[in-house]
Design a protein around this motif. Structure first.
Motif, PDB file in Angstrom:
ATOM      1  N   VAL A 115     -21.237 -26.459 -25.994  1.00 53.50           N
ATOM      2  CA  VAL A 115     -22.551 -27.026 -25.691  1.00 53.50           C
ATOM      3  C   VAL A 115     -22.888 -26.756 -24.235  1.00 53.50           C
ATOM      4  O   VAL A 115     -22.096 -27.062 -23.330  1.00 53.50           O
ATOM      5  N   GLY A 116     -24.060 -26.152 -24.014  1.00 52.44           N
ATOM      6  CA  GLY A 116     -24.493 -25.836 -22.660  1.00 52.44           C
ATOM      7  C   GLY A 116     -25.985 -26.017 -22.495  1.00 52.44           C
ATOM      8  O   GLY A 116     -26.743 -25.900 -23.457  1.00 52.44           O
ATOM      9  N   ILE A 117     -26.392 -26.313 -21.289  1.00 54.42           N
ATOM     10  CA  ILE A 117     -27.810 -26.488 -20.970  1.00 54.42           C
ATOM     11  C   ILE A 117     -28.302 -25.228 -20.277  1.00 54.42           C
ATOM     12  O   ILE A 117     -27.653 -24.718 -19.362  1.00 54.42           O
ATOM     13  N   ILE A 118     -29.457 -24.734 -20.744  1.00 55.02           N
ATOM     14  CA  ILE A 118     -30.067 -23.541 -20.153  1.00 55.02           C
ATOM     15  C   ILE A 118     -31.439 -23.914 -19.586  1.00 55.02           C
ATOM     16  O   ILE A 118     -32.080 -24.840 -20.085  1.00 55.02           O
ATOM     17  N   PRO A 119     -31.898 -23.192 -18.559  1.00 53.25           N
ATOM     18  CA  PRO A 119     -33.204 -23.512 -17.967  1.00 53.25           C
ATOM     19  C   PRO A 119     -34.347 -23.255 -18.950  1.00 53.25           C
ATOM     20  O   PRO A 119     -34.294 -22.327 -19.766  1.00 53.25           O
ATOM     21  N   ALA A 120     -35.392 -24.059 -18.833  1.00 56.93           N
ATOM     22  CA  ALA A 120     -36.580 -23.880 -19.678  1.00 56.93           C
ATOM     23  C   ALA A 120     -37.283 -22.567 -19.357  1.00 56.93           C
ATOM     24  O   ALA A 120     -37.978 -22.003 -20.202  1.00 56.93           O
ATOM     25  N   THR A 121     -37.066 -22.060 -18.146  1.00 58.44           N
ATOM     26  CA  THR A 121     -37.751 -20.844 -17.697  1.00 58.44           C
ATOM     27  C   THR A 121     -36.986 -19.568 -18.037  1.00 58.44           C
ATOM     28  O   THR A 121     -37.419 -18.480 -17.658  1.00 58.44           O
ATOM     29  N   ILE A 122     -35.877 -19.691 -18.737  1.00 58.06           N
ATOM     30  CA  ILE A 122     -35.040 -18.528 -19.023  1.00 58.06           C
ATOM     31  C   ILE A 122     -35.814 -17.501 -19.862  1.00 58.06           C
ATOM     32  O   ILE A 122     -36.574 -17.859 -20.757  1.00 58.06           O
ATOM     33  N   SER A 123     -35.651 -16.240 -19.520  1.00 54.28           N
ATOM     34  CA  SER A 123     -36.266 -15.160 -20.294  1.00 54.28           C
ATOM     35  C   SER A 123     -35.202 -14.572 -21.198  1.00 54.28           C
ATOM     36  O   SER A 123     -34.163 -14.110 -20.720  1.00 54.28           O
ATOM     37  N   LEU A 124     -35.480 -14.592 -22.495  1.00 57.62           N
ATOM     38  CA  LEU A 124     -34.519 -14.031 -23.442  1.00 57.62           C
ATOM     39  C   LEU A 124     -34.711 -12.525 -23.538  1.00 57.62           C
ATOM     40  O   LEU A 124     -35.818 -12.009 -23.397  1.00 57.62           O
ATOM     41  N   ARG A 125     -33.629 -11.830 -23.785  1.00 57.92           N
ATOM     42  CA  ARG A 125     -33.640 -10.385 -24.019  1.00 57.92           C
ATOM     43  C   ARG A 125     -32.876 -10.177 -25.322  1.00 57.92           C
ATOM     44  O   ARG A 125     -31.655 -10.077 -25.331  1.00 57.92           O
ATOM     45  N   ILE A 126     -33.626 -10.153 -26.414  1.00 60.53           N
ATOM     46  CA  ILE A 126     -33.029 -10.107 -27.748  1.00 60.53           C
ATOM     47  C   ILE A 126     -32.478  -8.717 -28.057  1.00 60.53           C
ATOM     48  O   ILE A 126     -33.174  -7.720 -27.880  1.00 60.53           O
ATOM     49  N   ASN A 127     -31.230  -8.677 -28.527  1.00 61.95           N
ATOM     50  CA  ASN A 127     -30.604  -7.437 -28.968  1.00 61.95           C
ATOM     51  C   ASN A 127     -30.980  -7.253 -30.443  1.00 61.95           C
ATOM     52  O   ASN A 127     -30.447  -7.955 -31.307  1.00 61.95           O
ATOM     53  N   PRO A 128     -31.871  -6.306 -30.766  1.00 67.29           N
ATOM     54  CA  PRO A 128     -32.353  -6.165 -32.141  1.00 67.29           C
ATOM     55  C   PRO A 128     -31.278  -5.730 -33.141  1.00 67.29           C
ATOM     56  O   PRO A 128     -31.468  -5.894 -34.349  1.00 67.29           O
ATOM     57  N   ASP A 129     -30.154  -5.212 -32.651  1.00 68.89           N
ATOM     58  CA  ASP A 129     -29.064  -4.855 -33.561  1.00 68.89           C
ATOM     59  C   ASP A 129     -28.394  -6.093 -34.139  1.00 68.89           C
ATOM     60  O   ASP A 129     -27.766  -6.025 -35.192  1.00 68.89           O
ATOM     61  N   GLU A 130     -28.493  -7.218 -33.421  1.00 67.01           N
ATOM     62  CA  GLU A 130     -27.821  -8.433 -33.855  1.00 67.01           C
ATOM     63  C   GLU A 130     -28.763  -9.576 -34.201  1.00 67.01           C
ATOM     64  O   GLU A 130     -28.433 -10.421 -35.042  1.00 67.01           O
TER      65      GLU A 130
END
Length: 189
Positions: A115-130
């Protein structure tokens, strides 16, 4: 109506109600998932939908995660590495709160939810292979035990009880739903 749950209330409940940890490491193959809590006043839970092109668990809703590599120093490192590979969450941006007890996956892995907390402003970089997509579910809604129904699946002549829930157009079931329920029970929400 969904009750309110602030980020600070969640953090306090999790820390004060630490789950019982296994005193020894279970035998078998090990994996870890990151249970990312999005840091908002009313926090969210980040979930992914796995790519439909994958051989195993294609299209299922999941947490970012995967198998422990020999070079991973711990299962926390595994969860962080996998989250970075799948959705681009920088490990330095995750505040680790702790882990839930390991669960056994349908493929025989001992999976540790971190369990971890991430910032609300985080930008995701989705790996489309997964990963097909990522979405946020309000944490207070996710943690309502009444959202989950039990179902028994028979596989190879063995009964497997599983949990399931629907959020918007997503079916959340199996190990992912079980982890969310365990988190809810742990913080007594």
């Amino acid at each position: 109506m969904t009750p309110s749950l602030t980020l600070e209330a969640f953090r306090s409940r999790f820390i004060l109600h630490q789950p019982l940890q296994q005193t020894h490491r279970l035998a078998g193959r090990h994996a870890a998932v990151l249970v990312p809590i999005i840091a908002r006043e009313q926090p969210g839970l980040l979930l992914t939908q796995r790519s439909h092109a994958l051989r195993k668990h294609a299209g299922q809703v999941a947490f970012p995660g995967g198998m422990q590599d020999a070079s991973d120093e711990s299962l926390i490192v595994t969860a962080l590495r996998e989250a970075y590979e799948e959705v681009g969450i920088d490990p330095s941006q995750v505040e680790i709160l702790g882990s839930l007890p390991a669960v056994t996956s349908s493929t025989g892995f001992q999976v540790t939810p971190v369990v971890g907390i991430i910032p609300a402003t985080i930008s995701l970089r989705i790996n489309p292979d997964e990963v097909q997509s990522a979405f946020e579910m309000p944490l207070a809604e996710a943690l309502q035990l009444s959202r989950y129904s039990s179902l028994t699946i028979h596989r190879a002549g063995i009964r497997h009880p599983v949990w399931l829930s629907i959020y918007e157009d997503y079916l959340v079931w199996g190990m992912t739903a079980g982890i969310i329920r365990a988190l809810s029970q742990q913080i007594a929400f």
